[in-house]
Write a protein that holds these residues in place. Structure first.
Motif, PDB file in Angstrom:
ATOM      1  N   PRO A 120       0.621  -1.230  -0.114  1.00  0.00           N
ATOM      2  CA  PRO A 120       0.328  -0.132   0.392  1.00  0.00           C
ATOM      3  C   PRO A 120       1.372   1.367  -0.091  1.00  0.00           C
ATOM      4  CG  PRO A 120       0.088  -1.131   1.766  1.00  0.00           C
ATOM      5  CD  PRO A 120       0.924  -1.855   0.898  1.00  0.00           C
ATOM      6  N   GLU A 121       0.160   2.016  -0.560  1.00  0.00           N
ATOM      7  CA  GLU A 121       1.448   3.810  -0.657  1.00  0.00           C
ATOM      8  C   GLU A 121       1.279   4.438   0.761  1.00  0.00           C
ATOM      9  OE1 GLU A 121       0.237   5.473  -4.045  1.00  0.00           O
ATOM     10  OE2 GLU A 121       0.674   3.324  -5.780  1.00  0.00           O
ATOM     11  N   GLY A 122       2.055   5.115   0.428  1.00  0.00           N
ATOM     12  CA  GLY A 122       1.831   5.931   2.011  1.00  0.00           C
ATOM     13  C   GLY A 122       2.480   6.088   3.667  1.00  0.00           C
ATOM     14  N   GLN A 123       2.441   5.246   3.489  1.00  0.00           N
ATOM     15  CA  GLN A 123       2.586   4.039   4.694  1.00  0.00           C
ATOM     16  C   GLN A 123       4.951   4.586   4.809  1.00  0.00           C
ATOM     17  OE1 GLN A 123       0.558   3.238   6.812  1.00  0.00           O
ATOM     18  NE2 GLN A 123      -1.164   3.551   5.002  1.00  0.00           N
ATOM     19  N   GLU A 124       4.806   4.495   6.475  1.00  0.00           N
ATOM     20  CA  GLU A 124       6.410   4.476   6.908  1.00  0.00           C
ATOM     21  C   GLU A 124       6.602   2.358   6.712  1.00  0.00           C
ATOM     22  OE1 GLU A 124       8.804   6.227   7.570  1.00  0.00           O
ATOM     23  OE2 GLU A 124       7.483   8.052   7.385  1.00  0.00           O
ATOM     24  N   LEU A 125       7.940   2.466   6.586  1.00  0.00           N
ATOM     25  CA  LEU A 125       7.623   0.933   6.139  1.00  0.00           C
ATOM     26  C   LEU A 125       9.156   0.292   6.795  1.00  0.00           C
ATOM     27  CD1 LEU A 125       8.164   0.314   2.594  1.00  0.00           C
ATOM     28  CD2 LEU A 125       6.433  -0.300   3.488  1.00  0.00           C
ATOM     29  N   ALA A 126       9.676  -0.494   7.056  1.00  0.00           N
ATOM     30  CA  ALA A 126      10.202  -0.994   8.148  1.00  0.00           C
ATOM     31  C   ALA A 126      10.636  -2.471   7.958  1.00  0.00           C
ATOM     32  CB  ALA A 126      10.379  -0.917   9.341  1.00  0.00           C
ATOM     33  N   LEU A 127      11.800  -3.304   8.060  1.00  0.00           N
ATOM     34  CA  LEU A 127      11.868  -4.402   7.999  1.00  0.00           C
ATOM     35  C   LEU A 127      12.762  -4.969   9.139  1.00  0.00           C
ATOM     36  CD1 LEU A 127      12.862  -6.486   6.421  1.00  0.00           C
ATOM     37  CD2 LEU A 127      14.843  -6.202   6.025  1.00  0.00           C
ATOM     38  N   GLU A 128      11.326  -6.646   9.503  1.00  0.00           N
ATOM     39  CA  GLU A 128      11.645  -7.268  10.696  1.00  0.00           C
ATOM     40  C   GLU A 128      12.326  -8.405  10.356  1.00  0.00           C
ATOM     41  OE1 GLU A 128       9.238  -8.588  14.441  1.00  0.00           O
ATOM     42  OE2 GLU A 128       9.397  -6.226  14.346  1.00  0.00           O
ATOM     43  N   LEU A 129      12.706  -8.508  11.363  1.00  0.00           N
ATOM     44  CA  LEU A 129      13.490 -10.079  10.494  1.00  0.00           C
ATOM     45  C   LEU A 129      13.295 -11.088  11.727  1.00  0.00           C
ATOM     46  CD1 LEU A 129      17.540  -9.342   9.621  1.00  0.00           C
ATOM     47  CD2 LEU A 129      15.931  -9.257   8.188  1.00  0.00           C
ATOM     48  N   GLN A 130      13.690 -12.226  11.699  1.00  0.00           N
ATOM     49  CA  GLN A 130      13.710 -13.564  12.365  1.00  0.00           C
ATOM     50  C   GLN A 130      13.949 -13.204  13.924  1.00  0.00           C
ATOM     51  OE1 GLN A 130      14.866 -16.543   9.925  1.00  0.00           O
ATOM     52  NE2 GLN A 130      13.146 -17.172   9.867  1.00  0.00           N
ATOM     53  N   ASN A 131      14.911 -12.172  14.302  1.00  0.00           N
ATOM     54  CA  ASN A 131      15.348 -12.224  15.788  1.00  0.00           C
ATOM     55  C   ASN A 131      14.802 -10.968  16.269  1.00  0.00           C
ATOM     56  OD1 ASN A 131      16.697 -10.572  13.838  1.00  0.00           O
ATOM     57  ND2 ASN A 131      19.022 -10.682  14.560  1.00  0.00           N
ATOM     58  N   GLY A 132      14.265 -10.326  15.054  1.00  0.00           N
ATOM     59  CA  GLY A 132      13.766  -8.921  15.271  1.00  0.00           C
ATOM     60  C   GLY A 132      13.809  -7.788  15.633  1.00  0.00           C
ATOM     61  N   ASP A 133      15.242  -7.676  14.704  1.00  0.00           N
ATOM     62  CA  ASP A 133      16.240  -6.313  14.218  1.00  0.00           C
ATOM     63  C   ASP A 133      15.369  -5.693  13.348  1.00  0.00           C
ATOM     64  OD1 ASP A 133      17.968  -7.101  16.596  1.00  0.00           O
ATOM     65  OD2 ASP A 133      19.630  -8.278  14.691  1.00  0.00           O
ATOM     66  N   ALA A 134      14.668  -4.418  13.413  1.00  0.00           N
ATOM     67  CA  ALA A 134      13.989  -3.715  12.406  1.00  0.00           C
ATOM     68  C   ALA A 134      15.004  -2.507  12.155  1.00  0.00           C
ATOM     69  CB  ALA A 134      12.689  -3.689  13.228  1.00  0.00           C
ATOM     70  N   TYR A 135      14.268  -2.530  10.930  1.00  0.00           N
ATOM     71  CA  TYR A 135      15.776  -1.785  10.067  1.00  0.00           C
ATOM     72  C   TYR A 135      14.357  -0.705   9.189  1.00  0.00           C
ATOM     73  CZ  TYR A 135      19.633  -4.517  10.822  1.00  0.00           C
ATOM     74  OH  TYR A 135      19.819  -5.691  11.986  1.00  0.00           O
ATOM     75  N   PRO A 136      14.496   0.942   9.973  1.00  0.00           N
ATOM     76  CA  PRO A 136      13.283   1.477   8.624  1.00  0.00           C
ATOM     77  C   PRO A 136      13.720   1.547   7.463  1.00  0.00           C
ATOM     78  CG  PRO A 136      13.841   3.276  10.779  1.00  0.00           C
ATOM     79  CD  PRO A 136      14.939   1.154  10.966  1.00  0.00           C
ATOM     80  N   ARG A 178      12.986 -20.315  13.761  1.00  0.00           N
ATOM     81  CA  ARG A 178      11.354 -20.309  13.888  1.00  0.00           C
ATOM     82  C   ARG A 178      10.516 -19.382  13.064  1.00  0.00           C
ATOM     83  NH1 ARG A 178       9.237 -17.500  19.196  1.00  0.00           N
ATOM     84  NH2 ARG A 178      10.057 -15.200  18.445  1.00  0.00           N
ATOM     85  N   PRO A 179       9.464 -20.072  12.175  1.00  0.00           N
ATOM     86  CA  PRO A 179       9.117 -19.143  11.080  1.00  0.00           C
ATOM     87  C   PRO A 179       8.276 -17.447  11.465  1.00  0.00           C
ATOM     88  CG  PRO A 179       7.980 -21.751  11.366  1.00  0.00           C
ATOM     89  CD  PRO A 179       8.773 -21.021  12.938  1.00  0.00           C
ATOM     90  N   VAL A 180       8.442 -17.002  10.101  1.00  0.00           N
ATOM     91  CA  VAL A 180       8.679 -15.104  10.480  1.00  0.00           C
ATOM     92  C   VAL A 180       6.657 -15.311  11.518  1.00  0.00           C
ATOM     93  CG1 VAL A 180       8.141 -13.014   9.434  1.00  0.00           C
ATOM     94  CG2 VAL A 180      10.383 -15.330   8.808  1.00  0.00           C
TER      95      VAL A 180
END
Length: 214
Positions: free
Chosen positions: A67-83, A117-119
């Motif tokens: 979807p457009e116009g949303q803040e994005l962040a990647l979250e890995l399996q270990n919980g680390d998140a990256y804007p 474990r699975p995401v």
């Protein structure tokens, strides 16, 4: 150094086929991951596959448009998140730029004190649990290819077989794996393909209209 964003398919196609060896050595180099992850998109969470990563960005495989116009962040399996910032999107691929410097070695290694474990996509959705003649209302709090966490005031026993029912999910045979008060962990008797679960997750959060053109 990994210092360039992933090329879009159009940009990659436009590269000269007779590039010199020096030009090839100077071309962006990426670490290939092929790793399941999730994208936080505003208040929603979507499943994706990280294809490759550099110090400034990633490319991912998607199972529906973002979807457009949303803040994005990647979250890995270990919980680390990256804007992230979306740079390009083409059918089932997207290139995203990190909004701040990252430790690429940590992204590649993805260290965690938990077993792999699975995401899990975390969101709230009304569901129901059926076991024999008992039908109970419940709230789903997260879901993966292999199971789900739900909250219900109705008491279920450990190892009790149930059917988890919800719009877009259908009916899923499951077993109660653990219980903590009114919170239950379910394990599915049949696991989902990652792409199928990605589309279910989007639909259950109200994004059932997101589809790639056919």
């Amino acid at each position: 150094m990994h210092d360039a964003l992933p090329l879009s398919p159009a940009e990659a196609h436009a590269l000269p086929s007779d590039a010199s060896a020096a030009e090839q050595r100077a071309a962006p180099r990426f670490t290939i991951l092929i790793r399941a992850a999730k994208l936080r998109c505003g208040e929603a969470e979507f499943l994706c596959i990280v294809r490759d990563v550099s110090e400034t960005g990633i490319s991912v495989r998607l199972f529906h448009p973002l979807p457009e116009g949303q803040e994005l962040a990647l979250e890995l399996q270990n919980g680390d998140a990256y804007p992230l910032e979306l740079v390009w999107q083409s059918e089932d691929r997207a290139g995203l730029k990190f909004r701040q410097p990252v430790d690429i070695s940590r992204i590649i290694e993805c260290p965690s004190r938990f077993a792999k474990r699975p995401v899990r996509a975390a969101f709230c959705a009304p569901v129901s649990l059926v076991s024999g003649a008992v039908a109970a209302e419940a709230t789903l709090y997260d879901i993966s290819q292999q199971g789900a966490k739900i909250v219900s005031p109705t008491r279920f026993a450990i190892d009790q077989r149930v059917r988890l029912c919800a719009p877009h999910l259908g009916e899923v045979n499951a077993k109660v794996r653990w219980r903590d008060g009114v919170t239950y962990g379910l394990v599915f008797e049949d696991t989902f393909q990652f792409g199928d679960m990605a589309r279910i997750v989007a639909a259950m959060q109200g994004y059932s209209g997101l589809h790639f053109p056919t």
